[in-house]
Structures are given as structure tokens and as C-alpha cells.
Design a protein around this motif. Structure first.
Motif, PDB file in Angstrom:
ATOM      1  N   GLY A 224       0.967  -1.226  -0.111  1.00  0.00           N
ATOM      2  CA  GLY A 224       0.049  -0.110   0.000  1.00  0.00           C
ATOM      3  C   GLY A 224       0.661   1.263   0.109  1.00  0.00           C
ATOM      4  O   GLY A 224       2.134   0.989  -0.354  1.00  0.00           O
ATOM      5  N   HIS A 225       0.348   2.368   0.307  1.00  0.00           N
ATOM      6  CA  HIS A 225       0.755   3.666   0.264  1.00  0.00           C
ATOM      7  C   HIS A 225       1.457   3.948   1.599  1.00  0.00           C
ATOM      8  O   HIS A 225       1.718   2.993   2.380  1.00  0.00           O
ATOM      9  N   GLY A 226       2.030   5.167   1.695  1.00  0.00           N
ATOM     10  CA  GLY A 226       2.707   5.771   2.900  1.00  0.00           C
ATOM     11  C   GLY A 226       3.742   6.794   2.492  1.00  0.00           C
ATOM     12  O   GLY A 226       4.787   6.805   2.488  1.00  0.00           O
ATOM     13  N   TYR A 227       2.915   7.679   1.693  1.00  0.00           N
ATOM     14  CA  TYR A 227       3.387   8.927   0.750  1.00  0.00           C
ATOM     15  C   TYR A 227       3.610  10.176   1.814  1.00  0.00           C
ATOM     16  O   TYR A 227       2.579  10.639   1.932  1.00  0.00           O
ATOM     17  N   ASP A 228       4.810  10.424   2.424  1.00  0.00           N
ATOM     18  CA  ASP A 228       4.928  11.740   3.273  1.00  0.00           C
ATOM     19  C   ASP A 228       6.219  11.805   3.775  1.00  0.00           C
ATOM     20  O   ASP A 228       7.071  10.644   3.761  1.00  0.00           O
ATOM     21  N   THR A 229       6.690  12.945   4.268  1.00  0.00           N
ATOM     22  CA  THR A 229       7.971  12.855   5.041  1.00  0.00           C
ATOM     23  C   THR A 229       7.691  12.314   6.351  1.00  0.00           C
ATOM     24  O   THR A 229       6.517  12.157   6.840  1.00  0.00           O
ATOM     25  N   VAL A 230       8.918  11.735   7.215  1.00  0.00           N
ATOM     26  CA  VAL A 230       8.692  11.537   8.501  1.00  0.00           C
ATOM     27  C   VAL A 230       7.896  12.661   9.111  1.00  0.00           C
ATOM     28  O   VAL A 230       7.073  12.140  10.105  1.00  0.00           O
ATOM     29  N   GLY A 231       8.321  13.940   9.311  1.00  0.00           N
ATOM     30  CA  GLY A 231       7.510  14.867  10.050  1.00  0.00           C
ATOM     31  C   GLY A 231       6.299  15.168   9.715  1.00  0.00           C
ATOM     32  O   GLY A 231       5.503  15.483  10.715  1.00  0.00           O
TER      33      GLY A 231
ATOM     34  N   GLU B 229      -1.630   7.536  12.577  1.00  0.00           N
ATOM     35  CA  GLU B 229      -2.386   6.691  11.578  1.00  0.00           C
ATOM     36  C   GLU B 229      -1.808   6.155  10.382  1.00  0.00           C
ATOM     37  O   GLU B 229      -1.967   4.976   9.878  1.00  0.00           O
ATOM     38  N   THR B 230      -1.322   7.287   9.784  1.00  0.00           N
ATOM     39  CA  THR B 230      -0.723   6.983   8.271  1.00  0.00           C
ATOM     40  C   THR B 230       0.584   5.876   8.551  1.00  0.00           C
ATOM     41  O   THR B 230       0.760   5.137   7.706  1.00  0.00           O
ATOM     42  N   TRP B 231       1.082   6.167   9.584  1.00  0.00           N
ATOM     43  CA  TRP B 231       2.370   5.345   9.850  1.00  0.00           C
ATOM     44  C   TRP B 231       1.900   3.867  10.110  1.00  0.00           C
ATOM     45  O   TRP B 231       2.508   2.726   9.419  1.00  0.00           O
ATOM     46  N   ARG B 232       1.050   3.801  10.878  1.00  0.00           N
ATOM     47  CA  ARG B 232       0.585   2.318  11.070  1.00  0.00           C
ATOM     48  C   ARG B 232      -0.146   1.674  10.048  1.00  0.00           C
ATOM     49  O   ARG B 232       0.140   0.344   9.599  1.00  0.00           O
TER      50      ARG B 232
ATOM     51  N   ALA C 251      13.116   7.273  -1.953  1.00  0.00           N
ATOM     52  CA  ALA C 251      12.200   7.942  -2.687  1.00  0.00           C
ATOM     53  C   ALA C 251      11.930   9.083  -1.751  1.00  0.00           C
ATOM     54  O   ALA C 251      11.897   9.233  -0.807  1.00  0.00           O
ATOM     55  N   PRO C 252      11.688  10.493  -2.585  1.00  0.00           N
ATOM     56  CA  PRO C 252      11.132  11.605  -1.667  1.00  0.00           C
ATOM     57  C   PRO C 252       9.964  11.560  -1.138  1.00  0.00           C
ATOM     58  O   PRO C 252       8.943  10.922  -1.652  1.00  0.00           O
ATOM     59  N   GLU C 253       9.791  11.962   0.281  1.00  0.00           N
ATOM     60  CA  GLU C 253       8.328  11.931   0.837  1.00  0.00           C
ATOM     61  C   GLU C 253       7.756  10.634   0.737  1.00  0.00           C
ATOM     62  O   GLU C 253       6.455  10.494   0.420  1.00  0.00           O
ATOM     63  N   THR C 254       8.118   9.562   0.758  1.00  0.00           N
ATOM     64  CA  THR C 254       7.531   8.148   0.951  1.00  0.00           C
ATOM     65  C   THR C 254       8.251   7.390   2.260  1.00  0.00           C
ATOM     66  O   THR C 254       8.363   6.243   2.231  1.00  0.00           O
ATOM     67  N   ALA C 255       8.132   7.949   3.449  1.00  0.00           N
ATOM     68  CA  ALA C 255       8.807   7.573   4.377  1.00  0.00           C
ATOM     69  C   ALA C 255       8.164   6.017   4.761  1.00  0.00           C
ATOM     70  O   ALA C 255       8.870   5.098   5.300  1.00  0.00           O
ATOM     71  N   GLY C 256       6.816   5.953   4.969  1.00  0.00           N
ATOM     72  CA  GLY C 256       6.167   4.975   5.337  1.00  0.00           C
ATOM     73  C   GLY C 256       6.356   3.767   4.460  1.00  0.00           C
ATOM     74  O   GLY C 256       6.662   2.586   5.068  1.00  0.00           O
ATOM     75  N   TYR C 257       6.143   4.077   3.107  1.00  0.00           N
ATOM     76  CA  TYR C 257       6.310   3.057   2.135  1.00  0.00           C
ATOM     77  C   TYR C 257       7.823   2.515   2.129  1.00  0.00           C
ATOM     78  O   TYR C 257       8.299   1.368   1.924  1.00  0.00           O
ATOM     79  N   THR C 258       8.921   3.473   2.286  1.00  0.00           N
ATOM     80  CA  THR C 258      10.217   3.035   1.885  1.00  0.00           C
ATOM     81  C   THR C 258      10.599   2.120   3.418  1.00  0.00           C
ATOM     82  O   THR C 258      11.306   1.172   3.020  1.00  0.00           O
TER      83      THR C 258
END
Length: 258
Positions: free
Chosen positions: A84-91, A96-99, A139-146
Motif C-alpha cells: 500500500g501507500h505511505g507517502y509523506d515525509t517523516v515529519g 495513523e498513516t504510519w501504522r 524516494a522523496p516523501e515516502t517514509a512509510g512506504y520506504t
């Protein structure tokens, strides 16, 4: 006759893997949370059966594996493809998105394999984890996915280390850009942000520096998975196979000289 379970089997790479394995003569169970796309895939080949389940839920996967045992008697391989997704920076990533991202990209594989191991030990079976180029790069801004895709390789290595002596092989594939509905959505983002004029030009843009100069077709990833599950890969164990058209060999600091 071999029997395989493919999670995330209703679309994209998962559907292509199921089609390839069934075409090679195997019985294939496709699983996922949404019944409709699974049944659409199952309708394409008489050896494909849809069994909807949330791969991140232990009880659901125990029930599914029990049904596989009852119907087929054995299980020769698992393709842990759900993601699935997970597109954002760590900050900017919420709890909820992380989990949600870790559940989709990591927990699904952990639970599916854990519940399947008894059958795989009986058959001397194999597991293929579908990670991503994001499993070895960022990749940029994909913390959860990466993070999820990186962790998936650790899970593969743990299974390989602990279960090789029990007859179970484990390997991973790391695709780069592949033409799938999920990737199409990402191309649309590039179009909306002005980085491309349409989906085709977006794919051309993101693969501009890939040595083969194009995205993969899902069937090309399926071919590698079929090899890893099959007898020709009998001594391939704990391996990470990158299927990215050569993107991972590019020396980024020298791109200006291209």
C-alpha cells in the motif's frame, strides 16, 4: 500439481503473478480485502480461485490457510505481494498513516507467511516477498512506504535464516517502475503537478535515467517470481532480485554528464 497463494492478487503485479502461475499449470489462490477485483482475476483462468481476506489479520489468514489445506491438501508457495501507500515525509506522517503503511507493506507479509509456514514446511515450499526499489533506495516523501519495503527484506532474511533447514526457501524481488493501476495514480500526480502532460509522458519522465529507458510490464515481474518459486531456483535462497531496468546501477552524481 503445485498450489500457490498470492496476496494482493486482485490487481497489478499480483494479478499478473497469478495469471502466470496458473498458465504454467498451478492452482492459484488470490487473496485481498476487495472481493470484486479478486473474482475478476479468478474469472480469467479456471485454476485461479478468489479467497478474500485481510492479510494483516491473523485470524483471517488462519482461516484462509485452513481452507487451503482442506481444499488442496498442500501449499507449495506464497507470494507476499500485498502492499500500500505511505507517502509523506517523516515529519508529516501521522500515527495513523504510519501504522496503516506498515500494516499494508510489512504486517501483511509477516502474518501471511507465519500462518502458512506449517504447510510450507510439509511441502518444502517457497516464499517470494514482493518489495520494491524503495526497499533498497529512498524516494522523496515516502517514509512509510520506504521503511515498510526495507523491513520486508529483513523479514525475508529472517525467514530464510530460520526456515532454510526446515526446507522452506525465501527470496525477494524489488521491482522498479511497473505499469500498474497504483503506478498510474502516481503518474497522475506528476501530471497534476506540471511535471508531465499525460500518463505516458510521466512514465517517460520517471524512467528517463533508467538504463533500459522504460517501465516494466507486470508480466515481466511475474516471470521472475515464477522462476524463484520453481525448481530452477532450488538453490536460490535469501536473495534479493532487483527488477528495475538497471535503475539501481546508475551513479546519480554523474547524471549531469549523460
Amino acid at each position: 500439481m503445485s498450489t500457490y497463494l498470492v496476496t494482493g492478487g486482485g490487481t497489478g503485479i499480483g494479478a499478473a503473478i497469478a495469471t502466470r502461475l496458473a498458465g504454467d499449470g498451478a492452482d492459484v489462490i488470490v487473496s485481498g480485502r476487495r472481493r470484486e477485483p479478486l473474482e475478476e482475476v479468478a474469472a480469467t483462468h479456471p485454476r485461479i480461485v478468489a479467497m478474500p481476506a485481510d492479510a494483516a489479520e491473523g485470524a483471517a489468514m488462519r482461516d484462509l490457510v485452513a481452507e487451503v489445506r482442506e481444499r488442496y491438501g498442500s501449499l507449495d508457495g506464497v507470494v507476499a505481494n500485498a502492499g500500500g501507500h505511505g507517502y509523506d515525509t517523516v515529519g508529516d506522517t501521522s500515527d495513523e498513516t504510519w501504522r496503516s503503511s506498515l500494516d499494508a507493506n510489512l504486517t501483511t507479509a509477516f502474518v501471511t507467511v507465519r500462518e502458512s509456514l506449517a504447510l510450507l514446511e510439509e511441502s518444502g515450499g517457497s516464499v517470494v516477498f514482493v518489495s520494491s526499489l524503495a526497499g533498497i533506495r529512498a524516494a522523496p516523501e515516502t517514509a512509510g512506504y520506504t521503511v515498510g519495503k526495507h523491513a520486508l527484506l529483513g523479514l525475508m532474511r529472517s525467514v530464510a535464516r530460520d526456515y532454510g533447514r526446515r526446507g522452506v526457501r525465501a527470496n525477494a524481488v524489488c521491482p522498479g517502475w511497473v505499469r500498474t493501476p497504483m503506478a498510474d495514480e502516481e503518474m497522475q500526480v506528476l501530471v497534476s503537478e506540471g511535471g508531465a502532460t499525460d500518463v505516458e509522458s510521466a512514465y517517460a519522465t520517471v524512467t528517463r535515467d533508467v538504463p533500459l529507458g522504460r517501465p516494466a510490464h507486470a508480466a515481466e515481474i511475474a516471470g521472475v517470481v515464477a522462476f524463484l518459486l520453481g525448481p530452477d531456483a532450488a538453490y536460490v535462497h535469501g536473495a534479493t532480485i532487483v527488477v528495475d531496468g538497471g535503475a539501481h546501477v546508475v551513479d546519480v552524481p554523474t547524471l549531469a554528464f549523460s
